[in-house]
Design a protein around this motif. Structure first.
Motif, short mmCIF file in Angstrom:
data_model
loop_
_atom_site.label_atom_id
_atom_site.label_comp_id
_atom_site.label_asym_id
_atom_site.label_seq_id
_atom_site.Cartn_x
_atom_site.Cartn_y
_atom_site.Cartn_z
N LEU A 296 -48.60 -59.80 -9.02
CA LEU A 296 -48.07 -58.82 -9.98
C LEU A 296 -46.77 -59.33 -10.59
N ALA A 297 -45.94 -59.97 -9.79
CA ALA A 297 -44.69 -60.53 -10.32
C ALA A 297 -44.98 -61.51 -11.46
N SER A 298 -46.03 -62.30 -11.33
CA SER A 298 -46.39 -63.25 -12.39
C SER A 298 -46.88 -62.52 -13.63
N VAL A 299 -47.68 -61.47 -13.43
CA VAL A 299 -48.19 -60.69 -14.57
C VAL A 299 -47.03 -60.01 -15.31
N LEU A 300 -46.12 -59.42 -14.55
CA LEU A 300 -44.96 -58.79 -15.19
C LEU A 300 -44.08 -59.81 -15.90
N GLY A 301 -44.21 -61.08 -15.50
CA GLY A 301 -43.48 -62.16 -16.16
C GLY A 301 -44.22 -62.78 -17.32
N GLY A 302 -45.43 -62.27 -17.62
CA GLY A 302 -46.16 -62.73 -18.79
C GLY A 302 -47.51 -63.35 -18.53
N ALA A 303 -47.90 -63.56 -17.28
CA ALA A 303 -49.22 -64.14 -16.98
C ALA A 303 -50.33 -63.13 -17.26
N THR A 324 -54.55 -55.70 -10.61
CA THR A 324 -55.28 -54.64 -11.31
C THR A 324 -54.36 -53.91 -12.29
N ALA A 325 -54.99 -53.27 -13.26
CA ALA A 325 -54.23 -52.49 -14.23
C ALA A 325 -53.45 -51.36 -13.56
N GLN A 326 -54.06 -50.74 -12.54
CA GLN A 326 -53.39 -49.59 -11.94
C GLN A 326 -52.05 -49.97 -11.30
N GLN A 327 -51.96 -51.16 -10.71
CA GLN A 327 -50.69 -51.53 -10.09
C GLN A 327 -49.65 -51.91 -11.13
N VAL A 328 -50.10 -52.51 -12.24
CA VAL A 328 -49.18 -52.79 -13.33
C VAL A 328 -48.58 -51.50 -13.86
N HIS A 329 -49.43 -50.50 -14.10
CA HIS A 329 -48.94 -49.24 -14.67
C HIS A 329 -48.05 -48.49 -13.69
#
Length: 403
Positions: A296-303, A324-329
């Protein structure tokens, strides 16, 4: 002697359960079993989870909280005490819920904050927070007329679902890794669950997908790639943990949540969001997804959210390579984020918790380490309060037993 499966009585569905809604695009669907999440988002190649819509709770509610119904704290079986906030008003139960929420001054001093609270989910019947999911999910299986349940898990979810299926009279099949810890293997055999050994995580999901699509089994966990969360009725069961700690008088500024694919994280967020919408709570606390290596840290950083994030860890309950989308949101909408805590720091966290009287699984110890990291870099102020989700006991965690 083989277990005899005689399904129990049909649970009572919440009369104000009106629909399912995508947590990303907002598309609304009739109440049904959609284990692969939102069809519209899946068609766009970016799968997303669903949540339940309850009339008078998270549908058509005045933002100021006018005429908001009171929280239902009437004495009932513990897992079904929340009235119109959950999918089922009664159903399969082993006495889950009402877990302790305690202030621990020694941990507050250690962390350098005003207060540290712990929500001790290891006090659930099978020793983990998964019992909250199992109660609602297995009740849904009964209500849907299912005869057998299938899931992919090599840990706490496997044991929990097997126990609740035994109580419900449903056959249970669990796709596991070959090196399933012996204590879990013994538990599955005692509960009468059938174990299917798979060599990889993706092979486990392939098995569950085939059983669902070709043989009509009822899925209790995700099997899609790219991943979504577990089926909606189970994830909704986690809402009760947040409702409980509010009832127990804990109003934290920050919550540390050990996270793999975000089922618990989203369930907590959705309940807290609804409490705010209805005027029962001033604000949603910041939710921090605690993970053993960057996902998730990578996704929040743009991955890309759909990427595969490989990593090795002894924090087996939060291992896995998907986001997953739910954890991002849940993380972003609450104003929180993701904190990466390696095994050494997690082990130090479990040591501090044990010194305070709480023996927990390794990833739960990572929550304390995460709070210390956030305090050290200034994202938690010394005047603020922290709640740690202690997801499971330490006596079944192979990293805790062998070290």
């Amino acid at each position: 002697m083989p277990h005899i499966h005689t399904p129990g009585p049909v649970p009572t569905v919440n009369p104000v359960l009106r629909a399912l809604q995508c947590v990303t695009c907002g598309e609304v669907y009739p109440v049904a079993d959609l284990p692969e999440g939102c069809p519209a988002c899946a068609g766009q190649g970016r799968p997303s989870s669903l949540e339940a819509v309850y009339e008078g709770v998270n549908e058509g509610v005045d933002e100021a909280g006018d005429n908001a119904p009171a929280l239902d704290f009437a004495p009932k079986s513990q897992g079904y005490r929340w009235g119109h906030w959950m999918p089922y008003l009664d159903g399969v139960t082993l006495g889950e819920g009402a877990t302790p929420c305690l202030s621990v001054p020694a941990l507050a001093t250690l962390t350098g904050v005003a207060a540290v609270w712990i929500k001790n989910e290891g006090a659930n019947p099978t020793g983990s927070h998964k019992d909250r999911m199992s109660a609602q999910a297995v009740s849904r299986a009964l209500a849907s007329g299912a005869r057998d349940v299938v899931l992919a898990s090599s840990g706490n979810a496997a044991v929990s679902v097997a126990a609740y299926c035994a109580a419900a009279g449903l056959a249970c099949e669990v796709a596991t890794y070959r090196d399933l810890p012996a204590v879990f293997d013994v538990a599955l055999r005692h509960y009468g669950a059938r174990r299917v050994i798979c060599e990889t995580g993706h092979a486990r999901w392939d098995h569950v997908r085939r059983r669902v699509r070709e043989e009509g089994a009822f899925a209790l966990t995700n099997y899609s790639l790219p991943a979504v969360g577990s089926p909606v009725f189970g994830v909704e069961g986690y809402r009760a943990a947040a409702l409980e700690w509010v009832h127990q008088g804990c109003l934290p500024d920050h919550v540390m949540v050990p996270t793999a694919r975000g089922d618990l994280l989203w369930g907590l967020y959705s309940a807290l969001r609804d409490l705010v919408r209805m005027g029962h709570l001033a604000r949603v606390p910041k939710l921090w997804a605690v993970e053993p290596f960057p996902r998730l840290a990578s996704v929040l950083g743009g991955a890309s959210q759909q990427a595969d994030f490989a990593g090795a860890t002894q924090q087996f309950s939060t291992a896995g390579s998907t986001v997953t989308a739910q954890q991002v949101h849940a993380a972003t909408r609450s104003g929180g984020g993701a904190i990466v805590v390696g095994d050494d720091a997690a082990r130090a966290g479990t040591g501090h918790l044990a010194a305070a009287g709480f023996w927990v699984e390794l990833c739960a110890g990572a929550g304390l380490a995460a709070a210390q990291m956030l305090r050290a870099d200034g994202r938690i102020d010394p005047s603020e309060t922290v709640l740690l989700m202690l997801t499971a006991r330490g006596d079944r965690d192979p990293a805790q037993i062998t070290n």
